[in-house]
Write an enzyme that holds these catalytic residues in place. Structure first.
Site, PDB file in Angstrom:
ATOM      1  N   GLU A 122      -1.169  12.119   0.644  1.00 19.71           N
ATOM      2  CA  GLU A 122      -2.359  12.430  -0.145  1.00 19.71           C
ATOM      3  C   GLU A 122      -3.247  11.189  -0.233  1.00 19.71           C
ATOM      4  O   GLU A 122      -2.748  10.083  -0.452  1.00 19.71           O
ATOM      5  CB  GLU A 122      -1.942  12.868  -1.555  1.00 19.71           C
ATOM      6  CG  GLU A 122      -0.911  13.981  -1.493  1.00 19.71           C
ATOM      7  CD  GLU A 122      -0.663  14.674  -2.827  1.00 19.71           C
ATOM      8  OE1 GLU A 122      -0.028  15.728  -2.815  1.00 19.71           O
ATOM      9  OE2 GLU A 122      -1.098  14.158  -3.865  1.00 19.71           O
ATOM     10  N   CYS A 135      -8.384   5.635  -1.317  1.00 16.02           N
ATOM     11  CA  CYS A 135      -7.122   5.387  -2.006  1.00 16.02           C
ATOM     12  C   CYS A 135      -6.024   6.001  -1.133  1.00 16.02           C
ATOM     13  O   CYS A 135      -6.039   7.211  -0.892  1.00 16.02           O
ATOM     14  CB  CYS A 135      -7.217   6.052  -3.372  1.00 16.02           C
ATOM     15  SG  CYS A 135      -5.705   6.026  -4.304  1.00 16.02           S
ATOM     16  N   CYS A 142       7.526   8.843  -5.293  1.00 14.13           N
ATOM     17  CA  CYS A 142       7.694   7.467  -5.761  1.00 14.13           C
ATOM     18  C   CYS A 142       8.982   7.410  -6.568  1.00 14.13           C
ATOM     19  O   CYS A 142       9.349   8.374  -7.234  1.00 14.13           O
ATOM     20  CB  CYS A 142       6.509   7.083  -6.651  1.00 14.13           C
ATOM     21  SG  CYS A 142       6.535   5.373  -7.213  1.00 14.13           S
ATOM     22  N   CYS A 146       7.353   5.887 -13.676  1.00 18.37           N
ATOM     23  CA  CYS A 146       6.450   5.622 -14.813  1.00 18.37           C
ATOM     24  C   CYS A 146       6.204   6.939 -15.552  1.00 18.37           C
ATOM     25  O   CYS A 146       5.919   7.971 -14.932  1.00 18.37           O
ATOM     26  CB  CYS A 146       5.130   5.027 -14.324  1.00 18.37           C
ATOM     27  SG  CYS A 146       5.358   3.471 -13.439  1.00 18.37           S
ATOM     28  N   CYS A 149       2.831   9.044 -15.129  1.00 15.19           N
ATOM     29  CA  CYS A 149       2.331   9.233 -13.763  1.00 15.19           C
ATOM     30  C   CYS A 149       2.866  10.534 -13.159  1.00 15.19           C
ATOM     31  O   CYS A 149       4.075  10.784 -13.187  1.00 15.19           O
ATOM     32  CB  CYS A 149       2.756   8.042 -12.909  1.00 15.19           C
ATOM     33  SG  CYS A 149       2.240   8.187 -11.198  1.00 15.19           S
ATOM     34  N   CYS A 372      -6.137   8.570 -10.172  1.00 17.79           N
ATOM     35  CA  CYS A 372      -4.886   7.813 -10.235  1.00 17.79           C
ATOM     36  C   CYS A 372      -3.794   8.566 -10.975  1.00 17.79           C
ATOM     37  O   CYS A 372      -4.035   9.133 -12.023  1.00 17.79           O
ATOM     38  CB  CYS A 372      -5.092   6.537 -11.031  1.00 17.79           C
ATOM     39  SG  CYS A 372      -6.285   5.470 -10.322  1.00 17.79           S
TER      40      CYS A 372
END
Ligand code: SAH
Length: 386
Positions: A122, A135, A142, A146, A149, A372
Protein backbone atom coordinates in the site's frame (compact mmCIF):
# COMPACT_ATOMS: atom_id res chain seq x y z
CA UNK A 1 26.26 -20.07 -28.68
CA UNK A 2 27.72 -18.15 -25.79
CA UNK A 3 30.36 -20.20 -23.99
CA UNK A 4 29.88 -21.36 -20.41
CA UNK A 5 30.36 -18.78 -17.70
CA UNK A 6 33.98 -19.65 -17.00
CA UNK A 7 35.00 -19.01 -20.61
CA UNK A 8 32.96 -15.97 -21.43
CA UNK A 9 34.04 -13.99 -24.48
CA UNK A 10 35.07 -10.37 -24.43
CA UNK A 11 32.38 -7.74 -24.94
CA UNK A 12 33.67 -7.02 -28.46
CA UNK A 13 33.43 -10.66 -29.43
CA UNK A 14 29.98 -10.97 -27.93
CA UNK A 15 28.80 -7.76 -29.59
CA UNK A 16 30.18 -9.13 -32.84
CA UNK A 17 27.98 -12.19 -32.70
CA UNK A 18 24.77 -10.59 -31.43
CA UNK A 19 22.32 -10.30 -34.24
CA UNK A 20 23.73 -13.12 -36.29
CA UNK A 21 23.19 -16.03 -33.90
CA UNK A 22 20.55 -16.89 -31.36
CA UNK A 23 22.00 -16.02 -28.01
CA UNK A 24 21.66 -18.64 -25.29
CA UNK A 25 22.57 -17.90 -21.71
CA UNK A 26 24.29 -20.64 -19.72
CA UNK A 27 21.67 -22.44 -17.69
CA UNK A 28 23.46 -21.75 -14.40
CA UNK A 29 22.08 -18.19 -14.47
CA UNK A 30 18.66 -17.67 -12.95
CA UNK A 31 16.48 -14.86 -14.28
CA UNK A 32 16.56 -11.88 -11.92
CA UNK A 33 14.15 -9.03 -11.20
CA UNK A 34 16.17 -5.96 -12.19
CA UNK A 35 13.98 -3.61 -10.12
CA UNK A 36 15.83 -4.70 -6.99
CA UNK A 37 19.31 -4.32 -8.49
CA UNK A 38 21.32 -1.14 -8.10
CA UNK A 39 23.36 -0.14 -11.13
CA UNK A 40 26.70 -1.67 -10.00
CA UNK A 41 24.93 -4.99 -9.34
CA UNK A 42 23.20 -4.86 -12.72
CA UNK A 43 26.53 -4.17 -14.44
CA UNK A 44 28.07 -7.10 -12.54
CA UNK A 45 25.23 -9.40 -13.64
CA UNK A 46 25.65 -8.30 -17.27
CA UNK A 47 29.38 -8.98 -16.93
CA UNK A 48 28.83 -12.48 -15.59
CA UNK A 49 26.24 -13.36 -18.20
CA UNK A 50 27.61 -11.72 -21.34
CA UNK A 51 31.17 -10.54 -20.71
CA UNK A 52 31.31 -6.74 -20.28
CA UNK A 53 28.07 -4.86 -20.75
CA UNK A 54 28.18 -1.62 -18.85
CA UNK A 55 26.77 0.29 -21.79
CA UNK A 56 23.76 -1.97 -22.14
CA UNK A 57 23.23 -2.33 -18.39
CA UNK A 58 23.21 1.44 -17.97
CA UNK A 59 20.78 1.84 -20.87
CA UNK A 60 18.38 -0.66 -19.27
CA UNK A 61 18.70 0.90 -15.80
CA UNK A 62 18.14 4.43 -17.12
CA UNK A 63 15.19 3.40 -19.23
CA UNK A 64 13.41 1.46 -16.45
CA UNK A 65 13.82 4.12 -13.80
CA UNK A 66 13.68 7.36 -15.77
CA UNK A 67 11.12 6.42 -18.38
CA UNK A 68 9.35 3.35 -17.07
CA UNK A 69 10.24 1.53 -20.28
CA UNK A 70 11.31 -1.95 -19.30
CA UNK A 71 11.60 -3.82 -22.64
CA UNK A 72 15.19 -3.75 -23.94
CA UNK A 73 13.95 -4.56 -27.45
CA UNK A 74 12.63 -1.03 -27.89
CA UNK A 75 15.78 0.74 -26.68
CA UNK A 76 18.02 2.44 -29.28
CA UNK A 77 21.13 1.18 -27.45
CA UNK A 78 20.05 -2.38 -28.28
CA UNK A 79 19.02 -1.69 -31.89
CA UNK A 80 22.16 -3.25 -33.30
CA UNK A 81 21.95 -6.26 -31.01
CA UNK A 82 18.48 -7.77 -31.21
CA UNK A 83 19.72 -11.08 -29.81
CA UNK A 84 21.12 -9.35 -26.77
CA UNK A 85 17.82 -7.51 -26.33
CA UNK A 86 16.00 -10.87 -26.40
CA UNK A 87 18.44 -12.43 -23.95
CA UNK A 88 18.34 -9.48 -21.56
CA UNK A 89 14.54 -9.42 -21.72
CA UNK A 90 14.46 -13.12 -20.82
CA UNK A 91 17.08 -12.91 -18.07
CA UNK A 92 15.83 -9.66 -16.50
CA UNK A 93 12.08 -9.79 -16.86
CA UNK A 94 10.49 -6.70 -15.37
CA UNK A 95 7.09 -7.27 -13.86
CA UNK A 96 5.76 -4.02 -12.50
CA UNK A 97 3.09 -5.25 -10.10
CA UNK A 98 -0.44 -4.31 -11.23
CA UNK A 99 -2.47 -1.72 -9.37
CA UNK A 100 -5.26 -3.73 -7.73
CA UNK A 101 -7.04 -1.06 -5.74
CA UNK A 102 -7.24 2.64 -5.20
CA UNK A 103 -9.09 4.85 -2.77
CA UNK A 104 -9.28 8.55 -3.36
CA UNK A 105 -10.30 11.49 -1.23
CA UNK A 106 -9.87 14.17 -3.86
CA UNK A 107 -6.26 15.13 -3.27
CA UNK A 108 -4.49 12.30 -1.44
CA UNK A 109 -4.99 8.75 -2.55
CA UNK A 110 -3.86 5.28 -1.63
CA UNK A 111 -3.04 2.62 -4.20
CA UNK A 112 -2.47 -1.10 -3.75
CA UNK A 113 -0.11 -3.26 -5.76
CA UNK A 114 -0.71 -6.98 -6.21
CA UNK A 115 2.55 -8.76 -5.34
CA UNK A 116 3.80 -12.09 -6.71
CA UNK A 117 2.34 -14.09 -3.80
CA UNK A 118 -1.04 -12.35 -3.87
CA UNK A 119 -0.32 -10.04 -0.92
CA UNK A 120 -0.64 -6.31 -1.46
CA UNK A 121 1.58 -3.34 -0.82
CA UNK A 122 0.00 0.00 0.00
CA UNK A 123 1.30 3.44 -0.94
CA UNK A 124 -0.09 6.95 -0.59
CA UNK A 125 0.34 9.81 -3.05
CA UNK A 126 0.43 13.12 -1.15
CA UNK A 127 0.31 16.41 -3.06
CA UNK A 128 2.69 19.12 -1.89
CA UNK A 129 2.78 22.63 -3.32
CA UNK A 130 4.77 21.99 -6.51
CA UNK A 131 5.38 18.24 -6.51
CA UNK A 132 4.07 15.06 -4.93
CA UNK A 133 5.39 12.94 -2.13
CA UNK A 134 4.98 9.18 -2.00
CA UNK A 135 4.50 7.34 1.26
CA UNK A 136 5.80 3.80 0.69
CA UNK A 137 5.50 0.52 2.58
CA UNK A 138 8.56 -1.47 3.60
CA UNK A 139 6.66 -4.53 4.86
CA UNK A 140 3.23 -6.09 4.46
CA UNK A 141 1.83 -5.53 7.93
CA UNK A 142 4.09 -4.72 10.87
CA UNK A 143 5.26 -6.45 14.04
CA UNK A 144 5.73 -3.35 16.21
CA UNK A 145 2.25 -3.41 17.73
CA UNK A 146 1.70 0.33 18.33
CA UNK A 147 -1.74 0.53 19.93
CA UNK A 148 -3.03 3.50 17.86
CA UNK A 149 -1.90 2.15 14.47
CA UNK A 150 -4.18 0.24 12.09
CA UNK A 151 -1.31 -1.55 10.36
CA UNK A 152 -0.36 -3.16 13.67
CA UNK A 153 -3.61 -5.14 13.55
CA UNK A 154 -2.39 -7.03 10.51
CA UNK A 155 0.65 -8.37 12.28
CA UNK A 156 3.76 -8.92 10.19
CA UNK A 157 2.96 -10.84 7.02
CA UNK A 158 6.33 -10.38 5.35
CA UNK A 159 9.13 -7.99 4.38
CA UNK A 160 9.05 -6.33 0.97
CA UNK A 161 12.15 -6.86 -1.13
CA UNK A 162 14.01 -3.89 -2.63
CA UNK A 163 12.33 -4.37 -6.02
CA UNK A 164 8.88 -4.28 -4.43
CA UNK A 165 9.73 -1.02 -2.65
CA UNK A 166 11.16 0.55 -5.82
CA UNK A 167 8.13 -0.68 -7.81
CA UNK A 168 5.82 1.50 -5.67
CA UNK A 169 7.68 4.61 -6.83
CA UNK A 170 7.93 3.46 -10.45
CA UNK A 171 4.20 2.73 -10.62
CA UNK A 172 3.35 6.12 -9.07
CA UNK A 173 5.66 7.93 -11.48
CA UNK A 174 5.27 6.03 -14.73
CA UNK A 175 1.92 4.24 -14.52
CA UNK A 176 -0.10 6.77 -12.54
CA UNK A 177 1.86 9.71 -13.97
CA UNK A 178 2.52 11.41 -10.64
CA UNK A 179 5.49 13.80 -10.33
CA UNK A 180 7.00 12.07 -7.29
CA UNK A 181 10.03 13.96 -6.00
CA UNK A 182 9.95 12.96 -2.37
CA UNK A 183 9.68 9.54 -0.72
CA UNK A 184 8.80 8.82 2.89
CA UNK A 185 8.95 5.35 4.46
CA UNK A 186 5.80 5.92 6.49
CA UNK A 187 3.51 3.35 4.92
CA UNK A 188 3.05 -0.16 6.26
CA UNK A 189 5.93 -1.63 8.21
CA UNK A 190 9.00 -0.71 10.20
CA UNK A 191 11.78 0.16 7.73
CA UNK A 192 14.58 -0.49 10.22
CA UNK A 193 13.23 -4.01 10.69
CA UNK A 194 13.94 -4.56 6.97
CA UNK A 195 16.99 -2.35 6.67
CA UNK A 196 18.94 -4.15 3.92
CA UNK A 197 16.05 -4.01 1.48
CA UNK A 198 15.22 -0.43 2.41
CA UNK A 199 18.80 0.71 1.90
CA UNK A 200 19.07 -1.11 -1.41
CA UNK A 201 15.87 0.59 -2.54
CA UNK A 202 17.15 3.99 -1.38
CA UNK A 203 20.36 3.43 -3.33
CA UNK A 204 18.39 2.62 -6.48
CA UNK A 205 15.90 5.50 -6.08
CA UNK A 206 18.62 8.06 -5.44
CA UNK A 207 20.93 7.02 -8.30
CA UNK A 208 21.25 10.02 -10.63
CA UNK A 209 21.39 7.70 -13.62
CA UNK A 210 17.88 6.57 -12.72
CA UNK A 211 15.14 8.42 -10.84
CA UNK A 212 17.76 10.50 -9.02
CA UNK A 213 15.66 11.37 -5.98
CA UNK A 214 18.16 13.21 -3.73
CA UNK A 215 18.87 11.63 -0.33
CA UNK A 216 17.56 14.70 1.55
CA UNK A 217 14.24 14.10 -0.22
CA UNK A 218 13.98 10.56 1.19
CA UNK A 219 12.86 10.05 4.79
CA UNK A 220 13.10 6.81 6.71
CA UNK A 221 10.65 6.81 9.60
CA UNK A 222 11.26 4.47 12.52
CA UNK A 223 9.31 3.43 15.57
CA UNK A 224 12.53 3.99 17.55
CA UNK A 225 14.56 0.91 16.61
CA UNK A 226 17.78 2.02 18.29
CA UNK A 227 20.09 -0.61 16.76
CA UNK A 228 18.80 0.38 13.31
CA UNK A 229 19.23 4.09 14.05
CA UNK A 230 22.84 3.47 15.04
CA UNK A 231 23.47 1.49 11.86
CA UNK A 232 21.89 4.26 9.80
CA UNK A 233 23.98 6.85 11.66
CA UNK A 234 27.17 5.06 10.64
CA UNK A 235 26.03 5.02 7.02
CA UNK A 236 24.85 8.64 7.09
CA UNK A 237 28.35 9.66 8.18
CA UNK A 238 29.99 8.04 5.12
CA UNK A 239 30.22 9.70 1.72
CA UNK A 240 28.23 8.28 -1.22
CA UNK A 241 28.22 5.83 -2.90
CA UNK A 242 28.91 3.56 0.15
CA UNK A 243 27.23 5.95 2.57
CA UNK A 244 23.91 7.79 2.66
CA UNK A 245 24.79 11.39 3.55
CA UNK A 246 21.80 13.58 4.42
CA UNK A 247 19.26 10.77 4.22
CA UNK A 248 16.45 12.01 6.47
CA UNK A 249 15.53 10.26 9.68
CA UNK A 250 12.13 10.54 11.36
CA UNK A 251 11.37 8.91 14.69
CA UNK A 252 7.89 8.23 15.98
CA UNK A 253 7.99 9.56 19.52
CA UNK A 254 4.30 9.73 20.44
CA UNK A 255 4.93 9.87 24.18
CA UNK A 256 7.51 11.81 26.19
CA UNK A 257 7.99 9.43 29.16
CA UNK A 258 8.71 5.72 29.44
CA UNK A 259 5.54 4.76 31.30
CA UNK A 260 3.23 6.17 28.66
CA UNK A 261 5.41 5.25 25.70
CA UNK A 262 5.72 1.62 26.80
CA UNK A 263 1.94 1.50 27.03
CA UNK A 264 1.41 2.94 23.53
CA UNK A 265 4.45 1.47 21.79
CA UNK A 266 5.77 -1.96 22.89
CA UNK A 267 9.13 -1.15 21.24
CA UNK A 268 9.83 1.15 24.21
CA UNK A 269 10.20 -1.91 26.44
CA UNK A 270 13.10 -3.00 24.24
CA UNK A 271 14.73 0.44 23.79
CA UNK A 272 13.66 3.11 26.27
CA UNK A 273 13.71 6.87 25.84
CA UNK A 274 17.17 7.31 27.39
CA UNK A 275 18.61 4.88 24.84
CA UNK A 276 16.68 6.54 22.03
CA UNK A 277 17.87 9.99 23.09
CA UNK A 278 21.48 8.85 23.18
CA UNK A 279 21.24 7.40 19.65
CA UNK A 280 19.64 10.60 18.35
CA UNK A 281 22.34 12.77 19.91
CA UNK A 282 24.91 10.76 17.97
CA UNK A 283 23.11 10.89 14.64
CA UNK A 284 25.22 12.94 12.20
CA UNK A 285 23.59 16.04 10.80
CA UNK A 286 25.97 17.71 8.42
CA UNK A 287 24.23 21.06 8.13
CA UNK A 288 22.76 23.46 10.61
CA UNK A 289 19.46 23.42 8.75
CA UNK A 290 19.17 19.60 8.81
CA UNK A 291 16.81 18.27 11.45
CA UNK A 292 15.74 14.98 12.88
CA UNK A 293 11.99 14.72 12.66
CA UNK A 294 10.11 13.54 15.74
CA UNK A 295 6.60 12.41 14.87
CA UNK A 296 4.05 12.88 17.62
CA UNK A 297 0.53 11.52 17.11
CA UNK A 298 -1.85 13.50 19.31
CA UNK A 299 -4.31 11.32 21.25
CA UNK A 300 -6.98 13.19 23.14
CA UNK A 301 -6.54 13.03 26.92
CA UNK A 302 -3.62 10.61 26.61
CA UNK A 303 -0.49 12.49 25.48
CA UNK A 304 -1.71 16.03 24.80
CA UNK A 305 -1.40 17.95 28.10
CA UNK A 306 0.77 20.96 28.83
CA UNK A 307 2.96 18.74 31.04
CA UNK A 308 3.50 16.39 28.06
CA UNK A 309 4.60 19.33 25.92
CA UNK A 310 7.11 20.34 28.61
CA UNK A 311 8.42 16.76 28.82
CA UNK A 312 8.95 16.72 25.04
CA UNK A 313 10.99 19.90 25.25
CA UNK A 314 13.14 18.43 28.06
CA UNK A 315 13.62 15.14 26.25
CA UNK A 316 14.77 16.83 23.04
CA UNK A 317 17.08 19.36 24.67
CA UNK A 318 20.35 19.49 22.74
CA UNK A 319 18.98 17.50 19.80
CA UNK A 320 18.57 19.28 16.47
CA UNK A 321 14.98 18.20 16.12
CA UNK A 322 11.71 19.31 14.63
CA UNK A 323 8.53 17.89 16.15
CA UNK A 324 5.85 16.99 13.62
CA UNK A 325 2.46 16.91 15.32
CA UNK A 326 -0.01 14.51 13.70
CA UNK A 327 -3.60 14.62 14.97
CA UNK A 328 -4.74 10.99 15.28
CA UNK A 329 -6.49 9.42 12.30
CA UNK A 330 -8.76 7.05 14.16
CA UNK A 331 -9.57 3.71 12.56
CA UNK A 332 -13.09 2.22 12.79
CA UNK A 333 -12.68 0.72 16.27
CA UNK A 334 -9.87 2.83 17.60
CA UNK A 335 -9.87 3.23 21.40
CA UNK A 336 -8.43 6.75 20.94
CA UNK A 337 -9.82 10.08 19.76
CA UNK A 338 -8.34 12.98 17.85
CA UNK A 339 -8.16 16.19 19.94
CA UNK A 340 -10.16 19.16 18.65
CA UNK A 341 -8.25 21.37 16.21
CA UNK A 342 -8.11 24.29 18.70
CA UNK A 343 -6.35 22.05 21.20
CA UNK A 344 -3.95 20.77 18.54
CA UNK A 345 -2.97 24.38 17.78
CA UNK A 346 -2.60 25.10 21.49
CA UNK A 347 -0.26 22.11 21.91
CA UNK A 348 1.81 23.34 18.97
CA UNK A 349 2.03 26.76 20.56
CA UNK A 350 3.24 25.30 23.89
CA UNK A 351 6.17 23.70 22.07
CA UNK A 352 6.99 26.80 20.05
CA UNK A 353 6.80 29.04 23.12
CA UNK A 354 9.30 26.79 24.88
CA UNK A 355 11.69 27.24 21.96
CA UNK A 356 11.11 23.81 20.41
CA UNK A 357 10.94 23.74 16.61
CA UNK A 358 7.62 22.12 15.69
CA UNK A 359 4.96 22.05 13.02
CA UNK A 360 1.58 20.61 12.33
CA UNK A 361 1.18 17.85 9.78
CA UNK A 362 -2.05 17.85 7.83
CA UNK A 363 -4.45 14.95 7.95
CA UNK A 364 -4.87 14.70 4.21
CA UNK A 365 -6.13 11.32 3.19
CA UNK A 366 -8.06 10.51 6.35
CA UNK A 367 -11.22 9.98 4.32
CA UNK A 368 -9.60 7.54 1.96
CA UNK A 369 -8.21 5.55 4.91
CA UNK A 370 -4.93 6.53 3.37
CA UNK A 371 -3.30 8.63 6.05
CA UNK A 372 -0.63 7.55 8.49
CA UNK A 373 -1.43 4.51 10.53
CA UNK A 374 -4.50 3.64 8.52
CA UNK A 375 -2.77 1.43 6.03
CA UNK A 376 -3.73 -2.19 6.25
CA UNK A 377 -7.26 -2.01 7.54
CA UNK A 378 -8.84 -5.00 9.24
CA UNK A 379 -11.24 -5.91 6.39
CA UNK A 380 -8.28 -6.33 4.11
CA UNK A 381 -6.66 -8.51 6.72
CA UNK A 382 -9.68 -10.81 6.73
CA UNK A 383 -9.88 -10.80 2.92
CA UNK A 384 -6.22 -11.71 2.70
CA UNK A 385 -6.55 -14.60 5.08
CA UNK A 386 -9.51 -15.98 3.17
N1 SAH B 1 7.07 2.12 11.53
C1 SAH B 1 7.40 3.43 11.13
C2 SAH B 1 6.68 3.91 9.90
C3 SAH B 1 5.19 3.65 9.81
S1 SAH B 1 4.12 4.64 10.81
C4 SAH B 1 7.24 4.39 12.28
O1 SAH B 1 6.74 3.99 13.32
O2 SAH B 1 7.64 5.54 12.15
C5 SAH B 1 4.24 6.22 10.11
C6 SAH B 1 3.81 7.33 11.03
O3 SAH B 1 2.39 7.28 11.23
C7 SAH B 1 4.41 7.24 12.41
O4 SAH B 1 4.92 8.50 12.79
C8 SAH B 1 3.24 6.87 13.32
O5 SAH B 1 3.42 7.34 14.61
C9 SAH B 1 2.09 7.51 12.58
N2 SAH B 1 0.80 6.90 12.89
C10 SAH B 1 0.54 5.62 13.16
N3 SAH B 1 -0.76 5.42 13.37
C11 SAH B 1 -1.36 6.61 13.24
C12 SAH B 1 -2.71 7.06 13.33
N4 SAH B 1 -3.70 6.22 13.60
N5 SAH B 1 -2.96 8.37 13.14
C13 SAH B 1 -1.97 9.23 12.83
N6 SAH B 1 -0.69 8.86 12.71
C14 SAH B 1 -0.37 7.57 12.93
Amino acid sequence: MVPPAAKIRSAAEVDGIFGCVTLTVPTSFEPLDPLGLDLPSLVKEFGERWGKGEYHALALFRSIHRNGVCDPRVLPEYARNPSLAEAVGAQFPVRLPPVCGRSDDGSTYKFLLKLRDGLESESVVIPMRTYKSLCVSSQVGCKMGCTFCETARLGHLRDLDAGEIVAQVLVARHVLGEPIENVVFMGMGEPLDNLDNVLRAVRILSDRRGLGIPLPSITVSTVGHVDGIRQLARLAALPAPEGFPRLRLAVSLNAPNDTLRSRLMPVNRRWNLAQLREALLEFPLSRRDDYLFLEYVLLEGINDSHAHAQEIVELLRGIQACVNLIPLNPGPDSPYRRPPQTHVREFLQWLLDAGQRARLRGTKGADAMAACGQLGNPERKRARRE
